[in-house]
Each structure stands twice: as structure tokens, then as C-alpha cells.
Enzyme design. Sequence first.
Site, PDB file in Angstrom:
ATOM      1  N   PHE A 133       0.862  -1.181   0.000  1.00 20.14           N
ATOM      2  CA  PHE A 133       0.000   0.000   0.000  1.00 20.14           C
ATOM      3  C   PHE A 133       0.908   1.244   0.000  1.00 20.14           C
ATOM      4  O   PHE A 133       0.734   2.159   0.801  1.00 20.14           O
ATOM      5  CB  PHE A 133      -0.932   0.028   1.210  1.00 20.14           C
ATOM      6  CG  PHE A 133      -1.667  -1.256   1.485  1.00 20.14           C
ATOM      7  CD1 PHE A 133      -2.858  -1.541   0.838  1.00 20.14           C
ATOM      8  CD2 PHE A 133      -1.169  -2.191   2.383  1.00 20.14           C
ATOM      9  CE1 PHE A 133      -3.545  -2.720   1.092  1.00 20.14           C
ATOM     10  CE2 PHE A 133      -1.844  -3.366   2.643  1.00 20.14           C
ATOM     11  CZ  PHE A 133      -3.034  -3.645   1.992  1.00 20.14           C
TER      12      PHE A 133
ATOM     13  N   ASP B  62       0.829  -0.121   5.241  1.00 24.04           N
ATOM     14  CA  ASP B  62       0.206   1.185   5.493  1.00 24.04           C
ATOM     15  C   ASP B  62      -1.028   1.333   4.600  1.00 24.04           C
ATOM     16  O   ASP B  62      -1.068   2.170   3.694  1.00 24.04           O
ATOM     17  CB  ASP B  62       1.219   2.301   5.221  1.00 24.04           C
ATOM     18  CG  ASP B  62       0.658   3.679   5.538  1.00 24.04           C
ATOM     19  OD1 ASP B  62      -0.257   3.766   6.389  1.00 24.04           O
ATOM     20  OD2 ASP B  62       1.121   4.666   4.933  1.00 24.04           O
TER      21      ASP B  62
ATOM     22  N   CYS C  33      -5.058   4.022  10.000  1.00 25.80           N
ATOM     23  CA  CYS C  33      -5.434   5.442   9.983  1.00 25.80           C
ATOM     24  C   CYS C  33      -6.914   5.663  10.271  1.00 25.80           C
ATOM     25  O   CYS C  33      -7.469   6.698   9.906  1.00 25.80           O
ATOM     26  CB  CYS C  33      -5.055   6.068   8.646  1.00 25.80           C
ATOM     27  SG  CYS C  33      -5.838   5.310   7.209  1.00 25.80           S
TER      28      CYS C  33
END
Length: 390
Positions: free
Chosen positions: A221, A291, A331
Amino acid sequence: MAGLIISPRARIFQGHDWVYGTEVRKVFGNPQPGDVVALKDFKDRFLGSAMFNPHSQIVARRFSRRKQELNGDFFSRRISQAVELRHRLLPEETLTRLVWSESDGLPGLIVDRYADYLVVQTLTIAMERRLPIILNVLEDLLSPRGIIVRNDSPMLAAEGIAPSVRVARGQQPEPFAARSGSVQFMIDLQTGQKTGLYLDQLDNYAAVARFARGRRVLDCFCNQGGFALAGASEVTAVDVSQDAMDAVARNARLNGVSVQCVTDNAFDFLKKEAALVRDGGEHKWDLIILDPPSFTRNKKSVHDAMRGYKEIHLRAMKLLAPGGILSTFCCSHHAGADLFRESVLDAAIDAPATLRLMQQHGQRADHPVLLNIPETEYLKGFTYELLPGR
């Protein structure tokens, strides 16, 4: 001033600044979308001034506990305070989030600095309607070479704001190189991710780079390759977006780094590589970085998101060489740090593997966290070492 009467059990009585439609007992004075309204409790006591939008799930966002208008003096004062904070926290940084919405008492306003340029997003109808005032204040305070409005976020639909990207003041910037720490990025302010770069991860790029030196690195990612660009002996970067892979290639050339770019779904890539190892292939990587974009944007999908995180953690552990490093990030505010850590542990139990925590990560200081608004704390990450022979 028009206003809202707030129901007794609303979150605002626990210190939060948001009011949901289900928490409004009464609307008085016929306020229109984008108006400033007074918030009052059920005993007619004043709770503060808020931005109103009946078409949003969050119908009111408090920006002051006093009576306050959204005028030039207000914006000059709040933006000056936000800029001064960044000068204290990140005095040498030229890539910085100068204003971050609720965290700076300006709900729905984002201002990012990229060297001599500013990028502005207005994510609430109240801020959108006062954009000319905001642009004037930014020009007076910061004298940028140009200001770009990047209102292309999917969040705008909920506020009833039409998407647009335009140069609002000054010069139109061509793509340019900018440095953060030891890494340079080619930045396109009109088409790049977010406002041009993931500014909240810049410190984490540098932190993970300390583990990358001399190692074989897999960056999944990868977006523009922030984690892949510093210090590794071999790098494979994976992202489903061809635009992202093109950006990685440009950034790699800019930094004199050799990166193998793979355009593929990271889930599929990890699955295929794990199958090769299971069938007797070698462990190719000493450091794997995960990520991904947010797997959940609401509480209802958290359980499914945790399954996704566990899946990529398990596959990554299968690919790591003994003594290897796993750096993983989340996130989403709804997936808290403890829940995210549990997904790593669940994967380690199934692997089986023993992990030692090397470092914890969070959002950079220019994305400050407010205690009364937990949604402002969203980015979390962990770097683990896979202990050999356990």
C-alpha cells in the site's frame, strides 16, 4: 442569533464539540446551512457558538464557548495561533499542516504548506461560504506564491459542497521537488494524494528508515513510496494504483534509489508470495511495511476491518525472514490502538510467531490531538521484530 436546544444526554455535555441531528431537541430562529448558531441546553443556558448544517449528520460544530462570529478578525486570530504552534513544534519544516480543522478551532478548514505554496480545503459549508475571507487572511499572514483550493474530498458530499480544484490566488505551481528529512518528494499540488502528500506520516517515514538500512524491504500500500525511499539495499513497492506506482518511480529517481514497482492489489500480492514460501520458497524480505487506507469509516464495519488487518499481518509474518521487522499502520479512528494491536497478536498466534515491540508511531505534531474530541487521534502504528527460533 438563531440556535439549537440540545438534548440532555448529548455528547457536548461530556466536552465534545459536535452535535448530531438526534441530539437536537428544538431549532429556533430559522438558521440556514452555513449560519452561525447559538447552542443552548434544555434550561436555556448558553453552550457556545457553532456552525450549522441541517443536511449533515453532524448538524452543528461548536467553534467557541462564547458568542462569536466567523469574521476576518476571528480567522486572523485563529489561523495566527495555528501557524505559531507549527513554528514552535516544527521550526525547520517546509512541508507542514498549518491548520487542522477542529484541532485548531476551525472546523472543516485545512491549510497545508508546501514550500512557498498553500493548499486549502473547506470541508464544511460554513467554511466554504467564508473562503474569500480565509484566502485574504492567508495572503496577509503568509504571503504565499500561490494558494490552491483542493475541494475534491469525498467528504464534501455530506456537506452539500460541489467538488472543485483550482488556483485561487497567485501562481499556478508546476510539479516540484521538496525535501522532508533525508528524502525528496516530487509534489503535484493539484492531482497528488490528499493535498499533495501524506504529511501526517513524514516523521514515521524517517523512523522506519532507521530499520531499513541494509535490509530487503517490501512496502505494501505504498502510495508515493515514502517508506521505501531511504536506506534499504533492495526495495519492492506494491500498490493497486498505477498513478501511485508512477509517483514511486519518479521519487525513486529523484532520490537515487532503485525500487521494483509492482502494480497489484496488496492483499493478492501477499497471498501469492505467502503461498510461494509455504511451498518451499525463500523468505525475500527483512522489513515489511503495511500502510493501507482506512478499512473502516464507521463503528458498524470495525469487525470486518479487524479481519482484514489480521489477514495482512498474518501473511506478512509468513514472509518475514527470522529477525525481520514488521511496521504496520492504521489510519482509522474507529479502530483504536488496543484493537489494532489485538489484530497483530491474533495473527502472531496463528503464524505462530513471537514479536518484540521496537517502536510505537502516531501522527505528526502538526496534526494535534484534542482530549475532548477523540476523532482527532486517528493514526497509530507499531514496529515489531520477529524473534528467531521461538
